[in-house]
Design an enzyme around this catalytic site. Structure first.
Site, PDB file in Angstrom:
ATOM      1  N   CYS A  98       0.815  -1.207   0.000  1.00  0.00           N
ATOM      2  CA  CYS A  98       0.000   0.000   0.000  1.00  0.00           C
ATOM      3  C   CYS A  98       0.852   1.261   0.000  1.00  0.00           C
ATOM      4  CB  CYS A  98      -0.986  -0.006   1.165  1.00  0.00           C
ATOM      5  SG  CYS A  98      -0.233  -0.321   2.747  1.00  0.00           S
ATOM      6  N   HIS A 115      -1.992   0.796   7.108  1.00  0.00           N
ATOM      7  CA  HIS A 115      -2.355   1.067   5.736  1.00  0.00           C
ATOM      8  C   HIS A 115      -1.873   2.466   5.377  1.00  0.00           C
ATOM      9  CE1 HIS A 115      -4.466   0.282   2.081  1.00  0.00           C
ATOM     10  NE2 HIS A 115      -5.360   1.239   2.247  1.00  0.00           N
ATOM     11  N   ASP A 122      -8.022   5.805  -2.316  1.00  0.00           N
ATOM     12  CA  ASP A 122      -7.187   4.683  -1.871  1.00  0.00           C
ATOM     13  C   ASP A 122      -6.759   3.893  -3.095  1.00  0.00           C
ATOM     14  OD1 ASP A 122      -5.907   2.628  -0.700  1.00  0.00           O
ATOM     15  OD2 ASP A 122      -7.493   2.136   0.737  1.00  0.00           O
TER      16      ASP A 122
END
Lengths: 309, 657
Positions: free
Chosen positions: B410, B454, B470
């Site tokens: 991520c 994250h 995202d």
């Protein structure tokens, strides 16, 4: 029994008695315990099982002066305690002592006598003296009465009331001999013939000292707790009309002390109390329903319900 | 010590030594977790060596050797920690002394030193862990220490006896412990000021992000925080827990922005629709951010919202805290933003990632929404892989990632996306935090672990404010919808718990964590605030220290009276002789010969001899001592022997049938 520090002080006597009376070790011990506890013994059983022989044997072995009174229904108190006879030469009454003036008195078939005569004997047992004509005469020392009694249901008997039974420290039954003992009896002939040949194992003077030592056996508070627990159990039990009296509790303790002393032990154990309990309690307790005297099995059952504190 | 000491005291009984070694081991062992390995080995070696000396009845080492060991060990610790003070070095020194002391263990007094040191060393474990397992271990160790103390003074005795006595002593302290725990005035913050090194090494997000930062963190199954929602729980895809916001990029590492750029900006949130009230129990992570759900409307007292919507405290969070928030998942944030901040959100290091810049330059003509779509489409269209083990990247990291390797985590996607946005002229920044969490059905708490760490992106569009985008969701939508375990390919390392498939194991973990959470909430989280609440429930609103102290004294006295009454009541009936005899009979009962309550000692001994002849002599001996004690004129010697008889019977817990 284990836990003895020293050999029994009267081992000789017991061994010799067991040679004469076969298979009755327990009863002989009980009789000895009764004597050492300064009590009197009541033997209740059928005729012919050796009651008289036991009394004779003890008398011989202990070197005691022995007399036997055969009770009958026409007997009078004077036949036991003695009678005063007027002596013309001295112009005074002369007391002729009765058979009770003896160290070991065998009162045979005591329940054949009338209550009046019975109570004369029992009073003498209790007081260890005889009063007649305003004079008190002590009985010899040691003084030990073995009374025998046929089972009270036999015809022509006056059963002793509870108050009189209470005067006996222990009550035992002899019962039939076991098979081996009876065979030995049959082979060896009657036992009474051996009696004259028996030598005394103790001198009568030694007995008071032994009695004193027996009475001095140590009783711990824990044991008194147990004795009290047992006595209370008889009082609370619904099986009996009434419980043991304080006098019975004293008797229990005295008998237990003597029992421990016979073992050569200097302290009383709960086992000693248990051993003498049926002898002490059976003739003092009555069944609530049947009114009959308690059986040793009843007493054992009662004792098994009381935890040792 | 030595010649000058006039009286070294009574020598130590030989049988006591293994116990003392066990004490040393029990108090040292958990420290092995954070001691330097050489010290753990040295301690283990010393204890084992002492046992060997004891076993062979060999001579203890000479004094000069011990001095050498002390000096050498201390020097080693000083070299290791660069100091002899502070928590870690101090504990290491204590461990060294504890391991060395048995080497000069000769007298009773030395043994007492070991025990006292042991009690002290037990306390130090709480510097490192306050978890339930630690508590249980320390409880067991304290029982062992106390039992050893009992043995030291009470002579040889059956293990069960000293263990029971030790446990009983501790149990009697229990009411006082509870009273003191509940009522002793609480001080905000740790009771002892701990030196600086105390909070190093706590896991959590850091104030910078480089490739690999998060993927390392994600391997940890540790809990980051737990959340209890007052009402409904948001969708899983809405669970973005906001940590640090990064807006400075040097080509490798993202950092929180410079203060000057943020200075003029104020957070302005226009929330619409749903609100979620919740209480978060945040583990210590030694940073200031509080990880609120995007975006928080009300914060706990002492916390403030930064210009980049981070909820921050004044001091780093160094112990577990409970925080109440209200958050709204639907919002418009800073529709009007300061120029300085927007400029900062466009800044890129010069001369890196030329290919990415070229690509982004093509998008400059598009409106910002389309630019973002183009970037996301790129991630979706090309063969990008979501993996914990991305290949290493060179100086033009984003270029390599976007065009060559295309394997990333991520943090790669977020930083690549933000880079592209900035290169295309859209103000953008990286937000780190946690996403998701796992609902524990047992207690209704949502648990967020380090493995839920994250990173995502935010872009600013005129008229719409800051928008969360995202990019990871474009590559691995399951990461957001179902969690990290579902998104990663099989075979990649993850904490065992994050990948649990077996339902029963998951249920067990849930149960355990519910217990653990209750422990955290009620025991470790019992702070001045909670204490106030508890006292208020007891009818003491705002008590001052005088009334608290009075109450404390009264309750302690009452507890003392209660414990005394209990011990008097519980004292077994009868004398020691009877207790010893009863123990003997109990043991024989377990061996198969049970004494009836009416059975006297002699009868019982006779029966034992009949039924179990092998125990006959022993029973007879015991009965003899007991009879002498209870019914005759016994001596203390009888009691000793009676106890010895009981000890000679084998111990069986169940009755033989």
């Amino acid at each position: 029994m284990p836990l003895s520090r020293e050999p029994s002080p009267i081992a000789d006597v017991l061994a010799a008695a067991n040679e004469v009376i076969l298979g009755k070790e327990t009863q002989i011990r009980q009789a000895m315990a009764c004597l050492l506890a300064r009590g009197h013994l009541l033997i209740e059983d059928l005729p012919g099982v050796g009651k008289t022989t036991l009394a004779h044997t003890l008398a011989r072995l202990l070197g005691l002066q022995f007399s036997r009174i055969q009770f009958t229904s026409d007997m009078l108190p004077a036949d036991i305690v003695g009678i005063s006879i007027f002596d013309r030469t001295n112009s005074a009454f002369n007391f002729l002592p009765g058979p009770i003036f003896s160290q070991l008195v065998l009162a045979d078939e005591i329940n054949r006598a009338t209550p009046k005569t019975q109570s004369a004997l029992l009073e003498a047992m209790e007081e260890r003296q005889v009063s007649s004509d305003g004079q008190t005469r002590p009985l010899p020392e040691p003084f030990f009465v073995i009374a025998t009694q046929n089972p009270s249901y036999q015809i022509g008997t006056f059963p002793l009331p509870e108050s009189q039974l209470d005067r006996f420290l222990l009550r035992i039954e002899l019962g039939y001999p076991d098979r081996a003992a009876e065979r030995a009896l049959l082979e060896g002939g009657g036992r009474r013939q051996q009696l004259p040949a028996l030598a005394a194992r103790l001198a009568p003077e030694q007995i008071p000292a032994l009695q004193e030592r027996a009475a001095a056996v140590h009783v711990a508070p824990a044991l008194l707790d147990y004795v009290q627990a047992l006595v209370e159990a008889t009082r609370n039990s619904p099986d009996f009309t009434h419980g043991l009296s304080p006098r019975a509790a004293l008797a229990l303790l005295a008998a237990a002390r003597a029992w421990a002393f016979i073992d050569g032990r200097d302290m009383v154990l709960p086992e000693d109390v248990q051993a003498v309990l049926p002898g002490v309690a059976c003739h003092r307790l009555r069944h609530a329903h049947s009114g009959a005297l308690a059986r040793p099995a009843d007493i054992a059952a009662l004792a098994h319900g009381v935890a040792i504190p | 010590m030595g010649k000058k000491t006039p009286d070294p005291g009574p020598p130590l009984a030989r049988g006591a030594l293994p116990w003392l070694l066990l004490v040393a081991l029990a108090t040292i062992a958990p420290h092995a977790d954070h001691l330097p390995p050489w010290l753990s080995l040295l301690a283990a070696g010393l204890l084992a060596g002492r046992l060997w000396l004891w076993h062979g009845q060999r001579r203890l080492p000479a004094r000069w050797l011990l001095v050498l060991l002390v000096v050498g060990g201390s020097a080693g610790i000083a070299a290791e920690y660069r100091t002899l003070f502070g928590r870690d070095a101090g504990v290491a020194l204590l461990v060294l002394f504890m391991a060395l002391k048995p080497m000069e263990l000769r007298t009773q007094r030395d043994a007492l030193v070991i025990l006292m040191l042991g009690y002290f060393l037990l306390l130090t474990h709480y510097f490192y862990s306050e978890s339930i397992p630690t508590g249980l271990w320390l409880l067991a160790a304290a029982t062992l220490l106390t039992a050893t103390l009992v043995r030291l003074h009470g002579g040889p005795q059956p293990l069960a006896r000293s263990a029971r006595l030790g446990g009983l002593l501790l149990a009697q302290a229990l009411p006082f412990m509870l009273i003191l725990f509940l009522l002793f005035p609480r001080i905000a913050g740790p009771l002892w000021g701990l030196p600086q090194d105390a909070h190093a090494g706590q896991s959590g997000l850091s104030d910078r992000m480089a490739p690999g930062t998060l993927s390392e963190l994600i391997q940890s199954g540790n809990i980051a925080f737990r959340v209890q929602f007052a009402g409904a729980i948001p969708e899983k895809s809405e669970l973005y827990w906001r940590g640090p916001v990064f807006d400075d990029y040097d080509g490798l590492t993202w950092r929180a922005g410079n203060r000057a750029a943020r200075a003029g900006s104020r957070p302005q949130i226009e929330a619409s629709g749903r609100r979620f009230d919740y209480v978060s129990t945040l583990e210590a992570h030694n940073q200031r951010w509080l990880l609120a759900l995007d975006l928080p409307l009300t914060l706990p007292p002492d916390a403030r919202l930064s210009a980049t919507f981070e909820s921050l405290t004044r001091e780093p969070v160094q112990k577990r805290v409970r925080l109440a928030f209200t958050s709204a998942p639907d919002f418009r944030a800073n529709v009007v933003e300061t120029q300085a901040l927007l400029e900062n959100a466009l800044r890129l290091p010069p001369d890196v990632n030329p290919r990415a810049r070229t690509l982004a330059a093509e998008w400059r003509v598009l409106p910002p929404e389309k630019i973002a779509d183009s970037a996301l489409a790129l991630f979706r269209r090309e063969a990008f892989f979501y993996t914990l083990r991305p290949p290493l990247l060179g100086p033009h990291a984003m270029d390599e990632f976007l065009f060559d390797t295309r394997h990333g985590f991520c943090e790669h996607y977020a930083s690549a996306f933000v880079f592209l946005m900035r290169a295309a002229g859209v103000p953008a920044r990286v937000v780190a935090g946690y996403q998701g969490g796992e609902l524990n059905p047992i207690d209704g708490f949502l648990t967020v672990r380090q493995s839920d760490a994250h990173a995502w992106a935010e872009i600013w569009i005129a008229g719409r404010g800051w928008l969360r985008i995202d990019p990871t969701a474009a590559v691995a939508p399951s990461r957001i919808e179902r969690g990290i375990a579902a998104a990663l390919p099989q075979g990649e390392a993850l904490p065992v718990f994050a990948r649990l498939d077996a339902d029963w194991l998951r249920a067990m973990r849930n149960r355990w964590e519910a217990v653990d959470n209750a422990w955290n909430q009620w025991v470790l989280g019992y702070n001045p605030q909670r204490q106030k609440e508890v006292l208020a429930q007891l009818g003491m609103a705002n008590p001052d220290w005088r009334s608290m102290t009075t109450l404390l004294a009264i309750l302690c006295a009452a507890a003392l009276a209660l414990v005394t009454a209990w011990t008097l009541y519980r004292r077994p009936p009868g004398d020691p002789a009877q207790r010893a005899w009863q123990r003997f009979c109990r043991r024989l009962g377990r061996l198969g010969v049970r004494r009836a309550a009416w059975e006297g000692p002699a009868d019982f001994a006779n029966r034992v001899a009949r039924e179990r002849p092998e125990w006959g002599p022993l029973a007879s001996e015991a009965a003899q001592h007991y009879a002498a004690l209870r019914y005759g004129k016994g001596t203390p010697d009888n009691l000793e022997r009676l106890r010895a008889c009981a000890a000679r019977l084998p111990l069986r817990w169940r009755q033989q049938t």
